[in-house]
Design a protein around this motif. Structure first.
Motif, short mmCIF file in Angstrom:
data_model
loop_
_atom_site.label_atom_id
_atom_site.label_comp_id
_atom_site.label_asym_id
_atom_site.label_seq_id
_atom_site.Cartn_x
_atom_site.Cartn_y
_atom_site.Cartn_z
N THR A 69 0.78 -1.25 0.00
CA THR A 69 0.00 0.00 0.00
C THR A 69 0.81 1.29 0.00
O THR A 69 0.47 2.20 -0.73
CB THR A 69 -1.03 0.00 1.14
OG1 THR A 69 -0.86 -1.15 1.93
CG2 THR A 69 -2.41 -0.01 0.61
N LEU A 197 -9.96 7.11 -6.77
CA LEU A 197 -9.13 5.90 -6.78
C LEU A 197 -9.72 4.98 -7.84
O LEU A 197 -10.93 4.97 -8.03
CB LEU A 197 -9.19 5.18 -5.43
CG LEU A 197 -9.05 6.00 -4.15
CD1 LEU A 197 -9.08 5.08 -2.93
CD2 LEU A 197 -7.77 6.78 -4.16
N PHE A 199 -9.36 0.92 -9.66
CA PHE A 199 -8.71 -0.39 -9.85
C PHE A 199 -8.25 -0.44 -11.29
O PHE A 199 -8.97 0.00 -12.21
CB PHE A 199 -9.70 -1.53 -9.60
CG PHE A 199 -10.16 -1.63 -8.18
CD1 PHE A 199 -9.30 -2.04 -7.17
CD2 PHE A 199 -11.48 -1.32 -7.83
CE1 PHE A 199 -9.73 -2.13 -5.85
CE2 PHE A 199 -11.92 -1.41 -6.52
CZ PHE A 199 -11.04 -1.81 -5.53
N CYS A 268 -3.91 0.00 -7.66
CA CYS A 268 -4.86 1.10 -7.45
C CYS A 268 -4.20 2.39 -7.92
O CYS A 268 -3.15 2.76 -7.40
CB CYS A 268 -5.24 1.19 -5.98
SG CYS A 268 -6.30 2.62 -5.63
N ARG A 288 -1.19 4.29 -5.66
CA ARG A 288 -1.64 3.53 -4.48
C ARG A 288 -2.98 4.04 -4.00
O ARG A 288 -3.46 5.07 -4.44
CB ARG A 288 -0.60 3.76 -3.39
CG ARG A 288 -0.41 5.28 -3.21
CD ARG A 288 0.47 5.69 -2.11
NE ARG A 288 0.67 7.12 -2.15
CZ ARG A 288 -0.18 8.02 -1.68
NH1 ARG A 288 -1.28 7.63 -1.09
NH2 ARG A 288 0.06 9.31 -1.79
N PHE A 289 -3.53 3.33 -3.02
CA PHE A 289 -4.74 3.82 -2.34
C PHE A 289 -4.40 5.09 -1.58
O PHE A 289 -3.31 5.22 -1.02
CB PHE A 289 -5.22 2.78 -1.33
CG PHE A 289 -5.91 1.58 -1.93
CD1 PHE A 289 -7.28 1.62 -2.17
CD2 PHE A 289 -5.20 0.43 -2.24
CE1 PHE A 289 -7.93 0.51 -2.70
CE2 PHE A 289 -5.85 -0.67 -2.78
CZ PHE A 289 -7.21 -0.63 -3.02
N THR A 294 -9.24 6.04 1.30
CA THR A 294 -9.61 4.62 1.36
C THR A 294 -10.62 4.35 2.49
O THR A 294 -11.52 3.53 2.35
CB THR A 294 -8.33 3.78 1.59
OG1 THR A 294 -7.42 4.14 0.56
CG2 THR A 294 -8.60 2.30 1.56
N MET A 309 -9.24 -7.65 -6.22
CA MET A 309 -7.76 -7.60 -6.23
C MET A 309 -7.16 -8.80 -6.97
O MET A 309 -6.19 -8.66 -7.70
CB MET A 309 -7.24 -7.52 -4.79
CG MET A 309 -7.45 -6.15 -4.17
SD MET A 309 -6.76 -6.10 -2.51
CE MET A 309 -6.57 -4.32 -2.31
#
Ligand code: AMP
Ligand code: GLY
Length: 421
Positions: A69, A197, A199, A268, A288-289, A294, A309
């Motif tokens: 993360t 954010l 994916f 992410c 990243r997140f 988050t 994920m």
């Protein structure tokens, strides 16, 4: 499955609690974790940046899936090392993490592929940078250190003397170390900001519900920049029309650009956006997140996080239907007095049960330790209090009611999360 989450903040706690919802998640480890995370995962004493140490412990604990993360291990190649060791790992490679690791890289990428961003020039010489700002003669102007700088590498300066001082501290005094070897000087934009954010599996990109961060330490956006003092989701400025424009002009083009550069992005991807009068612009990318984004986005995710994920890792994100609830979420961060400059830690926290939780809100631990049967403060940002409700106001009310029931020495929080227009 044995799962390892690498990191130690409120963001990691939120990810762990969401992953736990899947019955396949047998044991969840967190390295290094914190006192509150230890109520939900087995914490391992390995630093988030210790690449070799992490690979070794992941093998020892027979980890089936890992999630990296924080920004620095990603930029240092943690995902490459774990995948090379045969451990399926969620997150971008070091090459793809450059989208956050180097602002010069990300600005050049946006220019090359026509992705809307502030106009800019890059410099590796302090005198040249100063001359450019003088010749340009427009203030405010934005100065950004090229590399990672704990979220503090951006200066908005209003005069030539502030500009000279800023360039000097970044490029000559090296207050951010080698991150200040180069700078980006860019146009000052205006408009509301939104965090999105997404994916991404290298080909397909699926944006999550939008969020609004509050970076400054004090109410009414006063005080120093912090890691983030609170968030709400969704962000009211991020309308369906803006979302559609972002997909067309920013999100999909970024995925294509990274692919074309031979750095496909998997993990992410975080878009720091400004909704300017000319439309949405990219202020920054993170690989990243976000933290504390988050903490408000994942409670609204209806689809199973582990399933998403794993699909990202397998490059079959296009086969997963990712759904969010219509609720609103709010996060109020309780910080140590004096954060982000200097603060004391070790104060006992009252108002939490033995699991580090309380009635009425979900508590994500950011900087706590569990000692002698009590939770104590152990960092600048201590707790994120998160609530969801059918309206944004009700979510905020619940989060603030929770804040009133928790106390520790020097506790500080903003009273105006979500109040900005
Ligand atoms: P960053 O650390 O890149 O997130 O930047 C910190 C903050 O600086 C952002 O959240 C914006 O509020 C502000 N900022 C960065 N770049 C610009 C810009 N070009 N124009 C106006 N504000 C900016
Ligand atoms: N909240 C902004 C970040 O995670 O960088």
């Amino acid at each position: 499955m044995n799962i390892l989450v690498i990191g130690s903040g409120g963001r990691e706690h939120a990810i762990i609690r969401k992953l736990k919802e899947n019955p396949l998640a047998q044991t969840i480890y967190c390295a290094p974790g914190n006192g509150g995370i230890a109520a939900d995962a087995v914490c391992l004493p390995v630093k988030a940046c210790d690449v070799q140490g992490m690979v070794a412990i992941a093998k020892e604990k027979k980890i089936d899936f890992a999630v990296v993360t924080p920004d620095d291990p990603l930029v240092f190649g943690m995902v490459d090392a774990m995948n090379n060791a045969g451990i399926k790992t969620f997150g971008p490679t070091a090459a793809a993490a450059q989208i956050e690791g180097s602002k010069v890289f990300s600005k050049n990428l946006m220019k090359k592929y026509g992705i809307p961003t502030a106009t800019y020039e890059t410099f590796d010489d302090a005198a040249d940078a100063v001359s450019y700002i003088r010749a340009r003669g427009q203030f405010p102007v934005v100065i950004k250190a090229d590399g990672l700088a704990l979220g503090k590498g951006v200066l908005i300066v209003n005069s030539m003397s502030e500009a000279e001082e800023g360039i000097h501290s970044i490029m000559e005094d090296k207050v951010f170390g080698a991150s200040g070897n180069r700078v980006v000087i860019e146009e000052f934009l205006t408009g509301p900001e939104a965090s999105v954010l997404a994916f991404c599996d290298g080909n397909t990109i699926v944006p999550m519900v939008s969020a609004m961060d509050h970076k400054r330490a004090l109410d009414h956006d006063q005080g120093l920049n912090t890691g983030g003092m609170g968030t709400v989701a969704p962000n009211r400025h991020y309308t369906a029309e803006i979302a559609e424009r972002c997909m067309k002009t920013i999100f999909q083009p970024t995925v294509e650009a990274m692919k074309a550069e031979g750095r496909p992005f998997s993990g992410c991807l975080f878009f720091g956006l400004m909704i300017t009068p000319k439309g949405p612009y990219v202020i920054e990318y993170n690989c990243r997140f976000g933290d504390p984004e988050t903490q408000v986005v994942l409670p609204l995710l209806k689809t199973d996080l582990l399933e998403i994920m794993l699909a990202v890792w397998d490059k079959r994100l296009d086969k997963v239907k990712v759904e969010f609830s219509d609720l609103h979420a709010a996060c109020v961060v309780l910080a140590s007095g004096g954060y982000p400059v200097s603060y004391q830690t070790g104060f006992p926290i009252s108002g939490l049960n033995q699991q580090g939780q309380m009635e009425g809100a979900t508590i994500y631990h950011a900087g706590t330790k569990f000692e002698d049967g009590v939770y104590k403060t152990a960092g600048g940002r201590v707790l994120g209090l998160v609530a969801t409700a059918p309206t944004g106001n009700d979510a905020l009310k619940k989060a603030y009611q929770a804040a009133e029931k928790i106390s520790f020495g020097g506790v500080h929080y903003r009273r105006d999360i979500g109040a900005k227009n």
